[in-house]
Motif scaffolding. Sequence first.
Motif, mmCIF file in Angstrom:
data_model
loop_
_atom_site.group_PDB
_atom_site.id
_atom_site.type_symbol
_atom_site.label_atom_id
_atom_site.label_comp_id
_atom_site.label_asym_id
_atom_site.label_seq_id
_atom_site.Cartn_x
_atom_site.Cartn_y
_atom_site.Cartn_z
ATOM 1 N N GLU A 277 -13.485 1.079 5.579
ATOM 2 C CA GLU A 277 -12.366 2.007 5.788
ATOM 3 C C GLU A 277 -12.903 3.411 5.587
ATOM 4 O O GLU A 277 -13.950 3.601 4.942
ATOM 5 C CB GLU A 277 -11.193 1.699 4.849
ATOM 6 C CG GLU A 277 -11.501 1.819 3.381
ATOM 7 C CD GLU A 277 -10.280 1.562 2.493
ATOM 8 O OE1 GLU A 277 -9.146 1.591 2.994
ATOM 9 O OE2 GLU A 277 -10.460 1.372 1.287
ATOM 10 N N ILE B 207 0.849 -1.193 0.000
ATOM 11 C CA ILE B 207 0.000 0.000 0.000
ATOM 12 C C ILE B 207 0.888 1.249 0.000
ATOM 13 O O ILE B 207 0.681 2.182 -0.772
ATOM 14 C CB ILE B 207 -0.940 -0.008 1.225
ATOM 15 C CG1 ILE B 207 -1.934 -1.177 1.120
ATOM 16 C CG2 ILE B 207 -1.674 1.322 1.360
ATOM 17 C CD1 ILE B 207 -2.680 -1.477 2.401
ATOM 18 N N HIS C 19 -10.103 -0.181 -4.231
ATOM 19 C CA HIS C 19 -8.745 0.007 -3.715
ATOM 20 C C HIS C 19 -7.779 0.364 -4.843
ATOM 21 O O HIS C 19 -6.839 1.134 -4.653
ATOM 22 C CB HIS C 19 -8.289 -1.260 -2.982
ATOM 23 C CG HIS C 19 -9.256 -1.680 -1.927
ATOM 24 N ND1 HIS C 19 -9.459 -0.966 -0.760
ATOM 25 C CD2 HIS C 19 -10.141 -2.712 -1.889
ATOM 26 C CE1 HIS C 19 -10.406 -1.551 -0.038
ATOM 27 N NE2 HIS C 19 -10.833 -2.614 -0.701
ATOM 28 N N TYR D 177 -0.274 -6.330 -3.830
ATOM 29 C CA TYR D 177 -1.541 -6.195 -3.100
ATOM 30 C C TYR D 177 -2.574 -7.179 -3.647
ATOM 31 O O TYR D 177 -3.228 -7.896 -2.900
ATOM 32 C CB TYR D 177 -2.059 -4.755 -3.225
ATOM 33 C CG TYR D 177 -3.270 -4.462 -2.371
ATOM 34 C CD1 TYR D 177 -3.149 -4.185 -1.008
ATOM 35 C CD2 TYR D 177 -4.549 -4.484 -2.923
ATOM 36 C CE1 TYR D 177 -4.257 -3.921 -0.223
ATOM 37 C CE2 TYR D 177 -5.670 -4.226 -2.139
ATOM 38 C CZ TYR D 177 -5.511 -3.946 -0.798
ATOM 39 O OH TYR D 177 -6.626 -3.698 -0.022
ATOM 40 N N ARG E 224 -7.468 -7.188 10.288
ATOM 41 C CA ARG E 224 -7.401 -7.837 8.970
ATOM 42 C C ARG E 224 -7.646 -9.325 9.127
ATOM 43 O O ARG E 224 -7.071 -9.958 10.006
ATOM 44 C CB ARG E 224 -6.059 -7.558 8.300
ATOM 45 C CG ARG E 224 -5.907 -6.079 7.954
ATOM 46 C CD ARG E 224 -4.772 -5.772 7.040
ATOM 47 N NE ARG E 224 -4.696 -4.326 6.819
ATOM 48 C CZ ARG E 224 -5.177 -3.712 5.728
ATOM 49 N NH1 ARG E 224 -5.734 -4.383 4.771
ATOM 50 N NH2 ARG E 224 -5.061 -2.401 5.617
ATOM 51 N N PHE F 290 -11.077 -6.489 5.895
ATOM 52 C CA PHE F 290 -10.398 -5.630 6.881
ATOM 53 C C PHE F 290 -11.304 -4.496 7.320
ATOM 54 O O PHE F 290 -12.291 -4.152 6.654
ATOM 55 C CB PHE F 290 -9.053 -5.095 6.353
ATOM 56 C CG PHE F 290 -9.135 -4.026 5.289
ATOM 57 C CD1 PHE F 290 -9.155 -2.680 5.618
ATOM 58 C CD2 PHE F 290 -9.167 -4.377 3.950
ATOM 59 C CE1 PHE F 290 -9.206 -1.698 4.633
ATOM 60 C CE2 PHE F 290 -9.226 -3.399 2.956
ATOM 61 C CZ PHE F 290 -9.242 -2.062 3.297
ATOM 62 N N ARG G 253 -1.833 0.728 13.016
ATOM 63 C CA ARG G 253 -0.861 1.024 11.950
ATOM 64 C C ARG G 253 -0.333 2.436 12.145
ATOM 65 O O ARG G 253 -1.098 3.401 12.166
ATOM 66 C CB ARG G 253 -1.510 0.899 10.571
ATOM 67 C CG ARG G 253 -0.542 1.376 9.497
ATOM 68 C CD ARG G 253 -0.801 0.994 8.051
ATOM 69 N NE ARG G 253 -2.133 1.005 7.558
ATOM 70 C CZ ARG G 253 -2.409 1.236 6.256
ATOM 71 N NH1 ARG G 253 -1.450 1.487 5.396
ATOM 72 N NH2 ARG G 253 -3.654 1.196 5.836
ATOM 73 N N ARG H 158 -10.662 -0.616 9.034
ATOM 74 C CA ARG H 158 -9.686 0.403 9.441
ATOM 75 C C ARG H 158 -10.411 1.623 9.961
ATOM 76 O O ARG H 158 -11.332 2.146 9.317
ATOM 77 C CB ARG H 158 -8.808 0.796 8.244
ATOM 78 C CG ARG H 158 -7.773 1.869 8.563
ATOM 79 C CD ARG H 158 -6.609 1.786 7.601
ATOM 80 N NE ARG H 158 -7.048 1.875 6.218
ATOM 81 C CZ ARG H 158 -7.202 3.037 5.571
ATOM 82 N NH1 ARG H 158 -6.955 4.179 6.177
ATOM 83 N NH2 ARG H 158 -7.594 3.044 4.319
HETATM 84 N N1 GLY Z 1 -6.958 0.660 1.521
HETATM 85 C C1 GLY Z 1 -6.429 -0.614 1.249
HETATM 86 C C2 GLY Z 1 -6.062 -1.390 2.449
HETATM 87 O O1 GLY Z 1 -5.933 -0.823 3.542
HETATM 88 O O2 GLY Z 1 -5.913 -2.587 2.348
#
Ligand code: GLY
Length: 125
Positions: free
Chosen positions: A37, A17, A51, A25, A106, A120, A86, A122
């Motif tokens: 997210e 990322i 993404h 990815y 995740r 995931f 993170r 976030r």
């Molecule tokens: N925005 C992509 C990820 O956090 O996996």
Amino acid sequence: MPEDELLELTQQLLESIATGDWETYQELCDPSLTAFEPEGRGHLIQGLEFHRFYFDLGAAEGPRVTTMASPKVRLMGDVAVVSYVRLVQSLNDAGAPVTSHYEETRVWQMQQARWQHVHFHRSPC
Ligand code: GLY
């Protein structure tokens, strides 16, 4: 140890990322990846296209260090949950160091003898 492998894969995912490495990815993610997210504005994101938009913009310039703080791996058969904060160190527009931080969970699933990222969540913290 599967826990070590899952931490390595998660770090690899975060590096992909940070560097805009779409190939890595995509390799690590199941095509049906689901996600909550901040960019999704409260909606469940399904699949990889959402993404990909950010990868297509290219990697951010300048130094960037990504750290998983206090990671915890919870293994449940062929499914694993990796949780951590993170931390991303970078430089702001004035060249001063800044650290952004997100709570992340995740979920990985063992599929045909390899771990694939399937969901995931976030949140900013
Ligand atoms: N925005 C992509 C990820 O956090 O996996």
